[in-house]
Write a protein that holds these residues in place. Structure first.
Motif, short mmCIF file in Angstrom:
data_model
loop_
_atom_site.label_atom_id
_atom_site.label_comp_id
_atom_site.label_asym_id
_atom_site.label_seq_id
_atom_site.Cartn_x
_atom_site.Cartn_y
_atom_site.Cartn_z
N PHE A 95 -2.53 -0.81 -4.35
CA PHE A 95 -2.97 0.47 -3.80
C PHE A 95 -3.65 1.29 -4.90
CE2 PHE A 95 0.54 -0.66 -1.01
CZ PHE A 95 0.07 -0.30 0.26
N GLY A 96 -4.75 1.94 -4.53
CA GLY A 96 -5.37 2.90 -5.42
C GLY A 96 -4.68 4.25 -5.26
N VAL A 97 -4.62 5.02 -6.35
CA VAL A 97 -4.09 6.38 -6.29
C VAL A 97 -5.28 7.30 -6.00
CG1 VAL A 97 -2.83 8.18 -7.53
CG2 VAL A 97 -2.30 5.76 -7.95
N CYS A 98 -5.32 7.83 -4.78
CA CYS A 98 -6.51 8.52 -4.29
C CYS A 98 -6.15 9.92 -3.78
CB CYS A 98 -7.15 7.72 -3.15
SG CYS A 98 -7.57 6.02 -3.62
N ARG A 99 -7.19 10.72 -3.49
CA ARG A 99 -6.96 12.02 -2.87
C ARG A 99 -7.35 11.93 -1.40
NH1 ARG A 99 -5.63 16.72 -4.98
NH2 ARG A 99 -6.25 16.15 -7.10
N LYS A 101 -7.83 13.43 2.70
CA LYS A 101 -8.65 14.50 3.29
C LYS A 101 -7.96 15.85 3.23
CE LYS A 101 -11.10 11.34 6.39
NZ LYS A 101 -11.25 10.88 7.78
N ASN A 102 -6.62 15.82 3.25
CA ASN A 102 -5.87 17.08 3.20
C ASN A 102 -5.65 17.57 1.78
OD1 ASN A 102 -4.04 15.25 2.25
ND2 ASN A 102 -2.48 15.61 3.81
N GLY A 103 -6.24 16.88 0.80
CA GLY A 103 -6.11 17.29 -0.59
C GLY A 103 -4.92 16.69 -1.30
N LYS A 104 -4.03 16.01 -0.57
CA LYS A 104 -2.84 15.42 -1.18
C LYS A 104 -3.17 14.06 -1.80
CE LYS A 104 1.01 17.63 1.07
NZ LYS A 104 2.40 17.41 1.50
N ILE A 105 -2.39 13.70 -2.82
CA ILE A 105 -2.56 12.39 -3.46
C ILE A 105 -1.88 11.35 -2.57
CG2 ILE A 105 -2.07 11.00 -5.50
CD1 ILE A 105 -4.14 13.23 -5.90
N VAL A 106 -2.66 10.33 -2.18
CA VAL A 106 -2.17 9.30 -1.25
C VAL A 106 -2.57 7.91 -1.76
CG1 VAL A 106 -2.27 10.84 0.75
CG2 VAL A 106 -4.24 9.41 0.18
N PRO A 107 -1.82 6.89 -1.34
CA PRO A 107 -2.24 5.52 -1.67
C PRO A 107 -3.31 5.04 -0.70
CG PRO A 107 -0.13 5.49 -0.50
CD PRO A 107 -0.52 6.93 -0.64
N GLN A 108 -4.18 4.17 -1.18
CA GLN A 108 -5.16 3.50 -0.32
C GLN A 108 -5.12 2.01 -0.67
OE1 GLN A 108 -7.43 4.72 2.18
NE2 GLN A 108 -6.04 6.47 2.09
N LEU A 109 -4.92 1.18 0.36
CA LEU A 109 -4.83 -0.26 0.13
C LEU A 109 -6.13 -0.81 -0.47
CD1 LEU A 109 -3.25 -2.96 0.57
CD2 LEU A 109 -4.43 -3.12 2.78
N ILE A 110 -5.99 -1.59 -1.53
CA ILE A 110 -7.14 -2.25 -2.15
C ILE A 110 -7.17 -3.72 -1.77
CG2 ILE A 110 -8.33 -2.75 -4.32
CD1 ILE A 110 -8.16 0.25 -3.52
N GLU A 111 -6.06 -4.42 -1.98
CA GLU A 111 -5.97 -5.80 -1.52
C GLU A 111 -4.52 -6.26 -1.53
OE1 GLU A 111 -8.68 -7.83 -4.19
OE2 GLU A 111 -7.01 -8.64 -5.34
N LEU A 112 -4.29 -7.45 -0.99
CA LEU A 112 -2.95 -8.02 -0.94
C LEU A 112 -3.05 -9.52 -1.16
CD1 LEU A 112 -1.82 -7.99 2.81
CD2 LEU A 112 -4.15 -7.69 2.08
N GLN A 113 -1.98 -10.09 -1.73
CA GLN A 113 -1.99 -11.52 -2.06
C GLN A 113 -0.60 -12.11 -1.91
OE1 GLN A 113 -3.36 -11.35 -6.11
NE2 GLN A 113 -5.47 -11.82 -5.56
N ALA A 114 -0.55 -13.36 -1.49
CA ALA A 114 0.71 -14.12 -1.50
C ALA A 114 0.63 -15.05 -2.70
CB ALA A 114 0.89 -14.90 -0.21
N PHE A 115 0.62 -14.44 -3.88
CA PHE A 115 0.46 -15.20 -5.11
C PHE A 115 1.24 -14.48 -6.19
CE2 PHE A 115 -1.80 -16.85 -8.86
CZ PHE A 115 -1.83 -18.20 -8.54
N PRO A 116 1.94 -15.22 -7.07
CA PRO A 116 2.76 -14.55 -8.08
C PRO A 116 1.92 -13.77 -9.09
CG PRO A 116 2.74 -16.92 -8.45
CD PRO A 116 2.08 -16.70 -7.14
N SER A 117 2.50 -12.68 -9.54
CA SER A 117 1.87 -11.86 -10.55
C SER A 117 2.76 -11.86 -11.80
CB SER A 117 1.66 -10.44 -10.00
OG SER A 117 0.80 -9.70 -10.82
N LEU A 118 2.69 -10.83 -12.59
CA LEU A 118 3.38 -10.82 -13.89
C LEU A 118 4.81 -10.30 -13.77
CD1 LEU A 118 0.47 -9.43 -16.11
CD2 LEU A 118 0.89 -11.77 -15.38
N SER A 327 -11.91 6.73 -3.16
CA SER A 327 -12.17 7.43 -4.41
C SER A 327 -10.88 7.57 -5.19
CB SER A 327 -12.76 8.82 -4.10
OG SER A 327 -13.03 9.50 -5.30
N TYR A 328 -10.77 6.80 -6.27
CA TYR A 328 -9.61 6.92 -7.15
C TYR A 328 -9.63 8.31 -7.79
CZ TYR A 328 -8.89 1.82 -7.05
OH TYR A 328 -8.64 0.53 -6.66
#
Length: 394
Positions: A95-99, A101-118, A327-328
């Motif tokens: 998720f991106g950390v975005c603003r 429409k109401n001016g609040k900081i909200v998450p926005q999905l960027i992508e998703l994966q079924a793959f291991p990360s760190l 918009s991050y």
């Protein structure tokens, strides 16, 4: 976002503490991270964390409701691997950390994966931040170390002898993520093995350990299967598409099944509208969208400003999506009064018999550039690179 903790961190920060942070990671991993370490953690509110989890829970429910055939359609014919599993074992969501429409900081999905990360690295990274800045322990991930280790070991090693379980990668020593492999070895007692070193005898796979051949019964897979074709003169005894007697953790098919392929199918207030390129409607404005190849990794092939000429020239349009731009918001203040943007990856595991995955840890990325990729930042920029998120009450 949380002035109290941000102010305290910035007051306590020094170059010496940054060196100490990196030294701890190198000491624990035995190698230096192959990627830039941010000087700063990402500190956000519990309210933001609630929004992240709310969005993720909705997305998980939508995935669970999809017919198996819909997911199977995502797998390219030349990449299908036998003996698929019911669950993906790993589920990561960015998720991106975005603003909003109401001016609040909200998450926005960027992508998703079924793959291991760190997974192993991020737990160590969180520990290192808390060691150098003890006040962060007040707001750290509440999951105890033993629980984290037990859950990961149950998933990856299962009931097998760790000697018969490997972390599989292609040329692991050359990967930027080699420190995570080393930390995983220490945490779980398994070996990292290069795909080129895997031996095959009938349906059984082996690797060499201290001069003897050891059977491989479970594979913690870190190979991006569709990238193998791009490696010139690659010689292996074992092809992923062969029917072999191993258990995949996670099965390679899931890399395709839970991926950007699902974005046009998901709906939520924190999920930007997406379309497959060949289904992009005329009423939408192309300049409001980002062009992404379905199965690229680490941001490769992303076009932030696609044109009609670019999209029309693409022949396999079904392998691309257009995702509405977000918009991050630069809200993470550094010691010079400048601000960074960030995205957060939630790291889940998904056990075979569980209806829903379990959240283990998170991974953060900070940037001052248009893309969350260190390569796009100025060389002297700070508060950029790999990080870890902490969530605090206002």
């Amino acid at each position: 976002m949380i002035p109290k903790y941000r102010k305290q961190f910035n007051q306590e920060y020094s170059q010496e503490k940054y060196r100490q942070l990196k030294d701890i990671l190198k000491e624990k991993g035995g190698v230096e991270p192959g990627f830039r370490i941010s000087e700063s953690p990402i500190i956000l509110s519990k309210e933001f964390e609630t929004k992240l989890l709310e969005a993720t829970e909705s997305i998980i429910s939508q995935i669970n409701a999809l017919p198996a055939e819909t997911l199977r359609k995502a797998i390219p014919e030349n990449c299908r691997v036998p003996n698929d599993t019911n669950r993906p074992h790993f589920f990561t969501i960015d998720f991106g950390v975005c603003r909003g429409k109401n001016g609040k900081i909200v998450p926005q999905l960027i992508e998703l994966q079924a793959f291991p990360s760190l997974y192993a690295f991020q737990k160590t990274f969180e520990d290192a931040f808390c060691e150098v800045y003890p006040f962060l322990s007040e707001i750290r991930n509440p999951m105890p170390h033993e629980t984290f280790k037990s859950l990961l070991k149950e998933l990856i090693v299962g009931d097998e002898n760790p000697e018969n379980v490997i972390l599989l990668e292609i040329f692991p020593e050359k990967q930027k993520t080699a420190i995570d492999f080393a930390l995983t070895e220490k945490l779980l007692g398994i070996k990292t093995v290069c795909l080129t070193k895997v031996k095959k005898d009938g349906k059984k796979l082996y690797y060499e350990n201290n001069g003897k051949l050891v059977q491989i019964k479970r594979i913690y897979n870190r190979v991006i299967f569709d990238e193998l074709d791009r490696i010139p003169n690659l010689t292996t005894e074992f092809d992923f598409r062969e029917d072999v007697e191993v258990q995949w953790i996670t099965h390679p098919n899931w890399f395709f099944k839970i991926s950007k392929y699902l974005l046009p199918l998901l709906q939520h207030q924190y999920v930007p509208k997406s379309y497959f390129l060949h289904e992009f409607p005329q009423h939408e404005n192309l300049e409001d969208f980002v062009l992404k190849p379905l199965f690229s990794f680490a941001g490769s092939g992303v076009n932030l400003n696609p044109t009609k000429e670019v999209t029309e020239a693409i022949e396999d349009k079904e392998n691309y999506i257009l995702q509405r731009k977000v918009s991050y918001e630069p809200i993470f203040e550094d010691i010079n009064g400048e601000f960074s943007k960030a995205e957060i990856r939630l790291l889940y595991i998904w056990r075979e018999n569980d209806e829903r995955p379990i959240l283990l840890e998170n991974l953060g990325r900070m940037t001052k550039a248009a893309m969350v990729n260190v390569d796009f930042n100025k060389k002297d920029a700070i508060w950029i690179g790999s990080s870890n998120a902490f969530f605090a009450l206002d």
